[in-house]
Enzyme design. Structure first.
Site, short mmCIF file in Angstrom:
data_model
loop_
_atom_site.label_atom_id
_atom_site.label_comp_id
_atom_site.label_asym_id
_atom_site.label_seq_id
_atom_site.Cartn_x
_atom_site.Cartn_y
_atom_site.Cartn_z
N LYS A 56 0.85 -1.20 0.00
CA LYS A 56 0.00 0.00 0.00
C LYS A 56 0.88 1.25 0.00
CE LYS A 56 -3.93 1.94 2.64
NZ LYS A 56 -4.78 1.76 3.85
N SER A 76 -9.78 1.55 2.73
CA SER A 76 -8.90 2.36 1.91
C SER A 76 -7.82 1.56 1.18
CB SER A 76 -8.22 3.42 2.78
OG SER A 76 -7.34 2.83 3.71
N SER A 88 -10.10 -0.68 6.99
CA SER A 88 -9.48 -0.51 5.67
C SER A 88 -8.75 -1.73 5.12
CB SER A 88 -8.51 0.68 5.69
OG SER A 88 -9.21 1.89 5.63
#
Lengths: 98, 494
Positions: free
Chosen positions: B79, B154, B178
């Site tokens: 990420k 997210s 997330s």
């Protein structure tokens, strides 16, 4: 908890974010809506409840005051939006004497 | 069909350690697959061809020298809020669009040391604020199971990467859901460990008392291998827990005998619609069939989770994001004086959701409102954590949905609060710091003519009980195997 109307311009000033008139209107309505939802917390009787900042065990952590390797100054300054020699350069903060 | 790209992390590591395949072969096959499919998925913001090949060669050299590495040659998606030296690390934001990390996040460093190969940096909602990946300023990520739907957020890019076979393991960060929500949306296992189990050093902060790194994987075993590689104290993060880590991958269970599973009275699924309700009723019955004793538990304060979270997380974010001011790194918009420079830089650099959260957090912390909002939310957080402690006195695990719906179409949640509601079932565990995992539990159609989309069962347990939690998740996965029922529409092995 009171449901005061949020003064978006004032809060944006505190947060150092310039807002357009359109954003002031839109964010004002959206933040007002969110504040309505969080009013629900007013239903809770929390008079005798301690506040939680950290859930899992935590303690103050100190380390020996010894010099350790740090990031190289050039590596860091290479990403500066503006630099002057070994310094970060920023717009003038203190006015020149008249 | 080249199944290298869809192989599990465990099988890749076994093959590389046995010298049946080289890490370089696995990496080259993966990079070719990414180059072939990612224009249709959009999982990656940055692809790391050179770094991946160099790391693969290092892993092959270590294996040749006799080392056994738990993640030898395993392709990894990272990420893009985690630093990796020399790579662009954007947080999905204009304000960091061109920032190159000068150091490496501890979790990433441990994955690489265990033999993983960094394939690229993945898309996310800007600064990890969102539940659909639509808040990224730098790209669109599509759900590999239906490109018309969001991947969740997210950590949507890492989820989409693993779902589209563009990595075997993805790293995400979970502040209020997330990892767990995008795992559910993308037919994956998504695991958020106990707060503090994995170092946050080099994870660009959103809400420091909640942020926790964890893995996405296509099996519980793979998630456990990744967790075992990353967990443990780090002197660079004073909130990382200094206590022994129990390994998980070697303690996976095949049944739930002797365990009590709590179903939450307040999380009744009947309101979620008949088809979704049936999926969860079936999942709970399957847990019982595996030998678990089902008990009812109450979490009376959990319904205040959303309100609590949307004061605490923005308050922490307003403080953490104050560092982005155009002085030392990132975007600067020039102006006549330094105050105007800050305001113009932050106006141009942050997107609408980040601005909203900074504003609400600044408000909740401001003079006159601090006690009424922030302190009251911290007290509500105490009540929520106490609820869980009470519940765990009568059960070992709690089972509930990971999200209230399957993945939804793009642009279908224009009102911020309707997006916030996606995290209704995941936020309470985050506020209490608990480990929680989402495991695929069935498929539902959003409408008669849409394709079936995956749903996730969330399991949670007391702090530090990762071994129990992943062991139980494995037993459920092994008995049900919902994930294998359908493959992705984009990213199936060629």
């Amino acid at each position: 908890m009171s449901s005061d109307k949020i003064d978006v311009r004032y809060v944006a000033k505190l947060a150092r974010i310039a807002l357009t008139d359109d954003e002031v209107e839109r964010f004002g309505a959206q933040l007002g809506d969110l504040l309505e939802h969080v009013q629900a917390l007013g239903e809770l009787d929390v008079a005798a409840v301690p506040a939680t900042a950290q859930v899992v065990e935590s303690r103050n952590v100190q380390r020996a005051d010894t010099v350790r390797p740090t990031l190289d100054r050039e590596t860091v300054l290479a990403q500066a939006p503006q630099r002057q020699g070994p310094f970060f350069r920023v717009p003038r903060i203190i006015a020149e004497a008249e | 069909m080249d199944e290298t790209v869809s192989a599990t992390a465990a099988s890749i590591a076994d093959a590389v350690n046995a010298k049946a395949r080289s890490a370089r072969e696995v990496t080259d096959a993966m990079l070719a697959h990414v180059d072939a499919v990612d224009d249709r998925v959009g999982a990656y913001l940055t692809r790391l061809h050179d770094l991946a090949r160099a790391q693969a060669d290092r892993v092959d050299a270590r294996v040749a020298a006799g080392e056994k590495l738990p993640l030898a040659g395993v392709p990894l998606a990272v990420k893009d809020n985690m630093c990796l030296t020399g790579t662009r690390t954007t947080c999905g934001s204009k304000i960091l669009e061109h920032w190159v990390a000068p150091y490496t996040n501890t979790a990433v460093a441990r994955m690489l040391d265990a033999g993983a190969i960094p394939i690229g940096k993945t898309n996310l909602d800007e600064f990890a604020m969102g539940s659909s990946c639509e808040n990224s300023a730098l790209g669109v990520t599509r759900n590999p199971y239906d490109p018309g739907c969001v991947p969740g957020g997210s950590s949507g890019g890492s989820a989409a990467a693993v779902a589209a076979n563009e990595a075997a393991i993805g790293l995400g960060s979970d502040t209020g859901g997330s990892i767990r929500e995008p795992a559910a949306f993308c037919n994956l296992v998504g695991f958020k460990p106990t707060y503090g189990r994995i170092s946050r050093y080099g994870l660009i902060a959103f809400a420091s008392s909640l942020d926790q790194i964890g893995p996405f994987a296509r099996t519980v075993e793979d998630a456990a291998l990744a967790y075992d590689a990353m967990a443990g104290h780090d002197p660079m993060d004073s909130t990382s827990i200094d206590r022994a880590v129990e390994s998980t991958a070697d303690h996976l269970r095949t049944d739930l005998r002797g365990l009590k599973v709590g179903l939450v009275r307040e999380f009744d699924t009947e309101g979620l619609g008949g088809e979704i309700d049936a999926v969860y009723k079936k999942a709970y019955a399957d847990l019982e069939a595996l030998g678990a004793e089902i008990v009812e538990v109450g979490l009376p304060s959990a319904k205040y989770g959303l309100a609590t979270y949307y004061l605490i997380a923005p308050a922490e974010c307003s403080s953490n994001l104050a560092r982005f001011d155009g002085v030392r790194y990132g975007l600067r918009v020039d102006a006549a004086d330094v105050g105007a420079m800050y305001e113009a830089t932050r106006a141009a650099g942050f997107g609408p959701e980040v601005k909203r959260r900074i504003l609400i957090g600044t408000y909740a912390l401001s003079s006159g409102y601090y006690d009424a909002y922030y302190v009251r939310a911290q007290k509500a957080r105490t009540l929520i954590a106490q609820d869980f402690r009470t519940a765990f006195a009568s059960c070992d695990l709690i089972a509930c949905p990971a999200a209230s719906s399957p993945a939804f179409p793009f642009d279908s949640k224009s009102d911020p609060y309707s997006m916030y509601l996606m995290d209704y079932y995941t936020i309470p565990m985050s506020l209490a710091g608990l480990p929680a995992v989402s495991v695929p539990c069935g498929w539902v159609k959003a409408s008669a003519d849409s394709s079936p989309m995956p749903m996730g069962l969330q399991l949670t347990s007391p702090i530090f009980s990762e071994r129990l939690l992943l062991g139980a998740a494995h037993a459920y996965e092994r008995a049900t195997n919902h994930a294998a029922l359908r493959g992705p529409a984009v990213g199936a092995p060629a």
